[in-house]
Scaffold this active site. Structure first.
Site, PDB file in Angstrom:
ATOM      1  N   GLU A 116       0.838  -1.194   0.000  1.00  0.00           N
ATOM      2  CA  GLU A 116       0.000   0.000   0.000  1.00  0.00           C
ATOM      3  C   GLU A 116       0.873   1.243   0.000  1.00  0.00           C
ATOM      4  O   GLU A 116       2.102   1.166   0.138  1.00  0.00           O
ATOM      5  CB  GLU A 116      -0.939  -0.022   1.218  1.00  0.00           C
ATOM      6  CG  GLU A 116      -1.920  -1.181   1.176  1.00  0.00           C
ATOM      7  CD  GLU A 116      -2.880  -1.219   2.351  1.00  0.00           C
ATOM      8  OE1 GLU A 116      -2.680  -0.452   3.304  1.00  0.00           O
ATOM      9  OE2 GLU A 116      -3.823  -2.011   2.310  1.00  0.00           O
ATOM     10  N   ARG A 279      -0.826   8.612   1.887  1.00  0.00           N
ATOM     11  CA  ARG A 279      -2.201   9.114   1.782  1.00  0.00           C
ATOM     12  C   ARG A 279      -2.295  10.641   1.819  1.00  0.00           C
ATOM     13  O   ARG A 279      -3.104  11.230   1.112  1.00  0.00           O
ATOM     14  CB  ARG A 279      -3.044   8.538   2.927  1.00  0.00           C
ATOM     15  CG  ARG A 279      -3.347   7.069   2.742  1.00  0.00           C
ATOM     16  CD  ARG A 279      -4.049   6.496   3.934  1.00  0.00           C
ATOM     17  NE  ARG A 279      -4.365   5.094   3.675  1.00  0.00           N
ATOM     18  CZ  ARG A 279      -4.884   4.273   4.570  1.00  0.00           C
ATOM     19  NH1 ARG A 279      -5.123   4.701   5.795  1.00  0.00           N
ATOM     20  NH2 ARG A 279      -5.152   3.034   4.265  1.00  0.00           N
ATOM     21  N   ARG A 375      -0.784   8.824   9.309  1.00  0.00           N
ATOM     22  CA  ARG A 375      -0.688   7.378   9.531  1.00  0.00           C
ATOM     23  C   ARG A 375      -0.272   6.641   8.266  1.00  0.00           C
ATOM     24  O   ARG A 375      -0.848   6.842   7.202  1.00  0.00           O
ATOM     25  CB  ARG A 375      -2.040   6.834  10.009  1.00  0.00           C
ATOM     26  CG  ARG A 375      -2.046   5.314  10.181  1.00  0.00           C
ATOM     27  CD  ARG A 375      -3.329   4.831  10.803  1.00  0.00           C
ATOM     28  NE  ARG A 375      -4.468   4.918   9.924  1.00  0.00           N
ATOM     29  CZ  ARG A 375      -4.843   3.976   9.053  1.00  0.00           C
ATOM     30  NH1 ARG A 375      -4.129   2.875   8.918  1.00  0.00           N
ATOM     31  NH2 ARG A 375      -5.926   4.140   8.324  1.00  0.00           N
TER      32      ARG A 375
END
Length: 509
Positions: A116, A279, A375
């Site tokens: 990811e 992200r 995060r």
């Protein structure tokens, strides 16, 4: 008055794993879990991607995972905490497997590891695209086998009971009878999850209203870094408010591309990692692209992927897209960033202790120092598992003085009051969500934040007056909590002067 040894508020992975361990260790002690919806409804259930754990030490290492986490946290991670959480990952994974959780394997029979955004190696352990649900299933099954664990669903904790900076329990609303119960406990654990419905557009379930953090704040616990809100870059575009369907980051890890309406792959223009940047970067880039173009969304292109293999890995995502008329072999998925995760919260030490005696916090409502300013994908379930274990070990191996549990607990005094018009709560909640999206979203500025602060101050006074003059119900309590959380985010955003991680403030003065 209901007496219990351990009161756990919340029924996600953090609360359930602690309950299971403490109940096994002390079979003669009473463990009570209160949860405001049905017991399996939590942010855990909706975690698609998986758990980031170093299992393949030939190509991966703890040091790589530690470095990826610290880079993603943009210098604000506590390195000791990062090292502790990451090196304990394999033990916690072994535990989950022993409890019956099943994870995907490859043809060789070893764990099929996903990749990811922000990760330098494949290390995400998963169960198709429903990892959280599988973990919740396995742990819940174990919890229900324990005779000394009581699970009370549709019970909303409304306030902590404290005296001289010591937590003595909590007042809890039984949503079915609308009676307020008094729980006296030796130890209380807040495991209440996130704050998503403060923004309306969120990947979180409707229960994510920041209750634990708001209660802790009212009890004068230290709350920190609430300005670090993570927006997931790829929620399915839908112009209605409420929970958005998440298109897992693992889809980009599998090879999908982000494109503008015109087909341009824009992420390589911004970051060398392209679609697999972290992200915060991807969300900010999408936000910039949408502001430049005036479009409502960007697109995720899976059409070049092996569709048979895609369906095997992401059955839920494929099925949902098909249901709404998208053929992923040729159609692009419209996506926008949506609120996903809070990186700050109730400050805890490495044993999960808050600044209030006998009060612990774990999972998304806590600020451990692991995430810093942003995060790293799939570190949240790992954090919850490690910290619930740390809290358990602390309580199981520490001798406590009897005087530590003494204190006067009084029942909530019930007074007959009128019922508030539900239209008021719904209207104010919608206004609050719009205010937060517009004034405290992905990119902020002091002028908008100051306007929001003023409005929130008015609403705070208003909601306190309503709480005093009307019958307490779940919607009213949640609205008060959301206003409290919004105030904390806005105030701490104003105080933050340097941009980092998920926090971007551009001043217009």
């Amino acid at each position: 008055m209901i007496q219990t040894n351990y009161l756990i508020i919340g029924s996600g992975v953090a609360g359930l794993t602690f309950a299971l361990k403490i109940a096994e260790e002390f079979p003669d002690k009473k463990v009570t879990i209160v949860t405001k919806a049905n017991a399996d409804e939590s942010n855990t259930k909706y975690a698609q991607g998986g758990i980031a754990i170093v299992t393949d030490k030939i190509v991966d290492s703890y040091e790589k995972h530690i470095e990826d986490t610290i880079i993603c946290g943009d210098g604000l991670c506590d390195e000791e905490v990062v090292r502790m959480v990451i090196t304990e990952g394999p033990k916690r994974l072994k535990e989950l497997i022993e409890w019956g959780a099943k994870f995907d394997k490859n043809a060789a029979g070893t764990l099929n590891l996903g990749k990811e955004g922000g990760h330098s190696e494949n290390r995400v352990v998963h169960h198709k695209d429903q990892t959280g649900q599988e973990i919740q299933r396995a742990i819940s099954h174990q919890v229900h086998q324990k005779e000394n664990i009581s699970v009370l669903d549709y019970h909303l904790a409304i306030d902590l009971i404290t005296q001289n900076n010591r937590c003595l329990g909590a007042y809890v609303l039984d949503e079915k009878t609308n009676k307020i119960l008094t729980f006296q406990s030796d130890f209380t654990l807040l495991a209440t999850g996130g704050i998503g419905h403060l923004y309306g557009h969120t990947t979180n379930p409707v229960i994510a209203t920041g209750d634990g953090i708001a209660m802790a704040y009212r009890a004068k616990a230290i709350i920190k870094e609430m300005e670090f809100i993570q927006f997931h870059p790829t929620a399915l575009f839908d112009d209605s408010t409420g929970t958005s369907f998440l298109i897992s980051e693992a889809v980009r890890g599998f090879g999908a591309y982000l494109r503008t309406k015109n087909g341009h792959r824009f992420m390589p223009d911004y970051d060398a990692r392209g679609d697999l940047a972290s992200r915060d970067i991807v969300s900010q880039c999408i936000d910039l692209e949408l502001k430049k173009s005036g479009d409502e969304c960007v697109y995720l292109d899976c059409s070049h992927l092996d569709m048979e293999d895609f369906i095997k890995h992401f059955p839920m995502i494929y099925k949902y897209c098909k249901k709404i008329g998208l053929d992923l072999s040729k159609d692009w998925i419209p996506v926008v960033p949506a609120q996903h995760y809070l990186c700050g919260g109730i400050v805890v030490d490495k044993t999960g202790k808050t600044s209030i005696e006998n009060l612990f916090a774990c999972g998304e409502c806590s600020r451990t120092g692991l995430h810093g300013a942003n995060r790293l994908a799939s570190n949240s379930l790992l954090e919850a598992l490690v910290y619930s274990d740390k809290i358990f070990n602390y309580l199981a191996n520490t001798t406590f003085e009897k005087s530590q549990f003494e204190g006067k607990v009084t029942d909530w005094i019930l007074v007959l009051k009128p019922i508030i018009n539900p239209d008021y709560v719904a209207k104010r909640k919608a206004e609050l969500q719009l205010l937060m999206r517009q004034n405290a979203g992905i990119v902020r500025n002091d002028a908008d934040l100051l306007k929001a602060k003023e409005k929130l101050s008015l609403w705070k006074n208003e909601i306190e007056e309503k709480i005093n003059n009307f019958q307490i119900n779940a919607d009213l309590c949640e609205l008060q909590n959301l206003i409290t959380i919004g105030t904390l985010i806005v105030q701490q955003s104003i105080e933050r002067e340097v941009n980092c991680g998920g926090f971007v403030k551009i001043n217009k003065y």
